[in-house]
Scaffold this active site. Structure first.
Site, PDB file in Angstrom:
ATOM      1  N   LYS A  56      17.217  -2.500  -4.614  1.00 15.82           N
ATOM      2  CA  LYS A  56      18.395  -2.178  -5.427  1.00 15.82           C
ATOM      3  C   LYS A  56      19.231  -3.428  -5.656  1.00 15.82           C
ATOM      4  CE  LYS A  56      19.064   2.606  -3.947  1.00 15.82           C
ATOM      5  NZ  LYS A  56      19.927   3.512  -3.209  1.00 15.82           N
ATOM      6  N   HIS A  60     -14.444  12.243  -4.392  1.00 17.57           N
ATOM      7  CA  HIS A  60     -15.264  11.466  -5.323  1.00 17.57           C
ATOM      8  C   HIS A  60     -14.594  10.143  -5.688  1.00 17.57           C
ATOM      9  CE1 HIS A  60     -18.089  14.854  -5.950  1.00 17.57           C
ATOM     10  NE2 HIS A  60     -17.033  15.519  -5.505  1.00 17.57           N
ATOM     11  N   GLU A 112      10.108   7.381   4.698  1.00 16.37           N
ATOM     12  CA  GLU A 112      11.481   6.880   4.834  1.00 16.37           C
ATOM     13  C   GLU A 112      12.026   7.131   6.233  1.00 16.37           C
ATOM     14  OE1 GLU A 112      14.167   8.318   1.794  1.00 16.37           O
ATOM     15  OE2 GLU A 112      13.588   6.711   0.434  1.00 16.37           O
TER      16      GLU A 112
HETATM   17  O1  PA5 Z   1      16.240  10.465   1.470  1.00 12.99           O
HETATM   18  C1  PA5 Z   1      17.104   9.859   0.874  1.00 12.99           C
HETATM   19  O2  PA5 Z   1      18.289   9.854   1.256  1.00 12.99           O
HETATM   20  C2  PA5 Z   1      16.817   9.092  -0.403  1.00 12.99           C
HETATM   21  O3  PA5 Z   1      15.477   9.067  -0.707  1.00 12.99           O
HETATM   22  C3  PA5 Z   1      17.584   9.705  -1.560  1.00 12.99           C
HETATM   23  O4  PA5 Z   1      17.226  11.044  -1.692  1.00 12.99           O
HETATM   24  C4  PA5 Z   1      17.332   8.989  -2.881  1.00 12.99           C
HETATM   25  O5  PA5 Z   1      17.526   7.611  -2.728  1.00 12.99           O
HETATM   26  C5  PA5 Z   1      18.270   9.504  -3.958  1.00 12.99           C
HETATM   27  O6  PA5 Z   1      19.596   9.313  -3.582  1.00 12.99           O
HETATM   28  P1  PA5 Z   1      20.789  10.077  -4.258  1.00 12.99           P
HETATM   29  O7  PA5 Z   1      20.622  11.520  -4.056  1.00 12.99           O
HETATM   30  O8  PA5 Z   1      22.007   9.534  -3.556  1.00 12.99           O
HETATM   31  O9  PA5 Z   1      20.790   9.717  -5.722  1.00 12.99           O
END
Ligand code: PA5
Length: 449
Positions: free
Chosen positions: A425, A311, A290
């Site tokens: 989303k 393996h 990310e």
């Molecule tokens: O790194 C990030 O910001 C995302 O991966 C969030 O952790 C994930 O989308 C979950 O979001 P939230 O904590 O708002 O539910």
């Protein structure tokens, strides 16, 4: 402050020379300074940089007390969250727990189970069934307070817990970790009177393991969060901008993977030789995927658990397309001792191993694999931890966060946003008929016919 963890980068020399690596020194050091001075992209999300030293003893005590209270009431705590609100605690828990915890007759701490990290109906059904005869607590975690997966899971567990204990008692068994002011979860927690903890504004989900997001569930599970934070504090000192490049493990790692990426390598595989680290790899994949995978750039983070995956994926790593680099996490000393005995009949032909510990065999598997993969054109970076405990895990997590921030800046991206996550989303909301998404919904349904 050297050698909390030890990093070796000289096995990348077939692809990147020591001089080329040293050539990145000023760029990498500048990127580290940008993180500390707040002069780079995404600088409103740099709260994690100094977080370890900012966690106070009083905060840790409050977290430990709340966790103890919840643990006192619940044999099972369901932790609800996804992405950064789930993977950090899952990673540390898997690394610290006995691998066969559930088979142990007496549990000194509640069993931690996770929900909201998927939308599988069977998973939720089976989880609800499994916890039926156990007393229950819930920790619901969402920074935005609006993420669909945990929101759905929480609605179901809220109903379950209220049905069992009544609304008032249920409120004492639910803790919410979310934004200080915004989001549906904050509104809900305030109205229902849940205990709450705040995720600081300037700490993004995937950098939040050392906030209550990670610390509360871990404390409830009996993990020593004070030691976890202490390890991170020491690693923060060991990776500070003043630390020379040659002694700074995060700078070394960031430089090595940056240099390899610039040579055309496309995929970084994080390999470990202990299944306890499986979720450390999952956490690492989120962190790097990310943070770096944007603007058409970034090493693709993949992972293997060895020797199991030798393996399966071993064939590809050895002889597939030559775009891979491998980063190995190696643990020096296991917690326990198992020795291979001599056998008089030696029918299995294994007497050449007699007297050896399993960890010696594992280490030779690692060394042999490293040489084979390097010979096969896969550069190797090695990260060595003395042992798997809270202190070294805290150090490792902060090490990866710091190296990720540095690498992201060297790549030229904002390592602290995740604009690409929105695309699925929007489509999901449109297909589910969420108000406001009517037009997109119609267009998408046509495409699915
Ligand atoms: O790194 C990030 O910001 C995302 O991966 C969030 O952790 C994930 O989308 C979950 O979001 P939230 O904590 O708002 O539910």
């Amino acid at each position: 402050m050297k050698n909390i963890i030890h990093i070796t980068t000289d096995r990348i020399e077939g692809s990147v020379s020591a001089a080329e690596l040293a050539g990145l020194k000023s760029e990498i050091m500048a990127a580290n300074r940008m993180l500390h001075e707040g002069t780079g992209k995404g600088n409103d999300f740099l709260g994690w940089v100094n977080l370890p030293s900012e966690v106070t003893a009083a905060e840790l005590q409050t977290l430990n007390e709340c966790a103890a209270q919840l643990s006192g009431k619940a044999q099972v705590i369901v932790v609800i969250g996804i992405g950064g609100s789930y993977l950090g605690s899952k990673a540390v828990l898997e690394a610290m727990n006995n691998s066969f915890q559930l088979l142990h007759k007496s549990q000194s701490h509640p069993i931690i189970l996770f929900a909201g990290q998927n939308i599988s109906e069977d998973y939720l059904y089976e989880l609800l069934e499994a916890v039926k005869s156990y007393s229950l607590g819930v920790v619901v975690i969402s920074k935005s307070g609006t993420t669909t997966e945990p929101a759905v899971a929480f609605r179901i567990f809220k109903e379950e817990i209220e049905k069992r204990y009544g609304k008032a008692e249920a409120a004492g068994r639910i803790v919410a970790v979310t934004d200080a002011k915004r989001g549906a979860l904050r509104t809900l927690a305030s109205q229902e009177g849940y205990a709450t903890f705040v995720i600081p504004d300037n700490v993004g989900g995937r950098y939040s393991v050392l906030t209550p997001v990670g610390l509360l569930p871990l404390s409830a599970a009996g993990v020593n969060i004070n030691e976890l934070v202490r390890g991170a504090q020491d690693m923060a000192r060991a990776t500070a901008p003043e630390v020379p490049f040659e002694e700074n493990p995060a700078a070394q790692y960031a430089a090595a993977r940056t240099a390899l990426y610039r040579k055309g390598f496309k995929i970084e595989i994080l390999a470990s030789y202990d299944p306890k680290l499986l979720y450390v790899s999952e956490w690492w994949k989120q962190l790097y995927g990310e943070s770096e995978g944007k603007e058409g750039k970034g090493l693709f983070p993949a992972s293997v658990t060895l020797t199991a995956d030798l393996h399966s994926m071993g064939q590809y790593i050895q002889q597939g397309e030559r775009t891979l680099i491998e980063t190995v996490i190696s643990i020096n000393t296991p917690k326990h001792k198992v020795v291979i005995d001599s056998d008089a009949a030696n029918l299995d032909g294994l007497n050449y191993l007699s007297g050896k510990r399993i960890s010696e065999v594992n280490l030779m598997a690692e060394m042999g694999t490293m040489l084979a993969h390097v010979d096969g054109g896969v550069p190797n970076i090695r990260i060595e931890l003395p042992e798997l405990n809270e202190y070294y895990l805290g150090a490792l997590l902060y090490f990866f966060e710091k190296a990720c921030g540095i690498s992201g800046y060297a790549l030229g991206v904002n390592p602290f946003d995740q604009p690409g996550v929105e695309a699925y989303k929007k489509n999901m909301f449109a297909l589910l008929g969420k108000p406001g998404y009517e037009e997109q919904g119609e267009a998408l349904r046509k495409r699915l016919k």
